[in-house]
Design a protein around this motif. Sequence first.
Motif, PDB file in Angstrom:
ATOM      1  N   ASN A  24      39.757  27.520  24.772  1.00  0.00           N
ATOM      2  CA  ASN A  24      38.750  27.966  25.728  1.00  0.00           C
ATOM      3  C   ASN A  24      39.321  28.087  27.141  1.00  0.00           C
ATOM      4  O   ASN A  24      39.799  27.105  27.709  1.00  0.00           O
ATOM      5  CB  ASN A  24      37.586  26.962  25.724  1.00  0.00           C
ATOM      6  N   PRO A  25      39.296  29.283  27.746  1.00  0.00           N
ATOM      7  CA  PRO A  25      39.844  29.485  29.093  1.00  0.00           C
ATOM      8  C   PRO A  25      39.189  28.587  30.142  1.00  0.00           C
ATOM      9  O   PRO A  25      39.858  28.109  31.060  1.00  0.00           O
ATOM     10  CB  PRO A  25      39.560  30.966  29.374  1.00  0.00           C
ATOM     11  N   GLU A  26      37.871  28.365  30.025  1.00  0.00           N
ATOM     12  CA  GLU A  26      37.173  27.524  31.004  1.00  0.00           C
ATOM     13  C   GLU A  26      37.650  26.081  30.917  1.00  0.00           C
ATOM     14  O   GLU A  26      37.830  25.405  31.931  1.00  0.00           O
ATOM     15  CB  GLU A  26      35.652  27.583  30.778  1.00  0.00           C
ATOM     16  N   LYS A  37      40.601  25.105  29.762  1.00  0.00           N
ATOM     17  CA  LYS A  37      41.980  25.092  30.271  1.00  0.00           C
ATOM     18  C   LYS A  37      41.982  25.048  31.794  1.00  0.00           C
ATOM     19  O   LYS A  37      42.755  24.304  32.415  1.00  0.00           O
ATOM     20  CB  LYS A  37      42.736  26.338  29.781  1.00  0.00           C
ATOM     21  N   LYS A  38      41.128  25.852  32.408  1.00  0.00           N
ATOM     22  CA  LYS A  38      41.049  25.897  33.863  1.00  0.00           C
ATOM     23  C   LYS A  38      40.652  24.534  34.429  1.00  0.00           C
ATOM     24  O   LYS A  38      41.204  24.080  35.439  1.00  0.00           O
ATOM     25  CB  LYS A  38      40.020  26.966  34.284  1.00  0.00           C
TER      26      LYS A  38
END
Length: 231
Positions: free
Chosen positions: A170-172, A174-175
Amino acid sequence: MNAEDVEIISGEAVKTNVPVNEIEGMIDLWNKHLLSDEILRTREDLKSALAKPFSQLLIDEDFLGKLTDEERESIAIQTARQHLDITRAYKKGDLIVARQNGHVVGMGKIAKLRIVGENKHVSGDVFEFGKVLIVPEARGQKIFPIIGKQVLDHLKKKYGDFPVISCTQNPEVKKFHIKKGWKKIGYGEYLRIRGIDVDEKDTAEEIKKAALDGWTAFLYLPKNLVTLKSN
């Protein structure tokens, strides 16, 4: 609706304030997520199944009839595993739930690893942060960072300062990890920490597939905890 409307419930309070059927609904959604990722996205003849709840698919003879024996076995194993994993966290008071307008819209959990394998990063007890899920209608409201912070607060309050690992596509997520100073580690190291033999042929293939599928592993080390091994 926005993140300001979100109520975070954690630990033992989840058992007394969140109905079991809502937890079951999140388990159903989590299994649907896994099914979509592992099988449905590669099978054009099963795309219509994405519109149905996971629990309905388990009794849908037309859907089940299109699966191979291997796919049916994989679904059965995953369903049992995820149900056990989430309900165990719920019973132990280690589930974090986000609620909005009276309904559960997100969750995350922590779990102490039973086995920590030989690795170059940590020694002793390690926890894993996982089962992060935001319902589709609540995504984009930055709910995950609230859950992520609460997970670490819950861990420190209940257990103390310990290393935490996490692995996500999930990019969110990871961020969030990068912003909070989590260290990226190799997928192989992540498996080693979890006590998995990375030298086995099947595991080597899993590591390659994880990289292709966009999985990234992270390690969180509390500032006052000296567990980082010298290389």
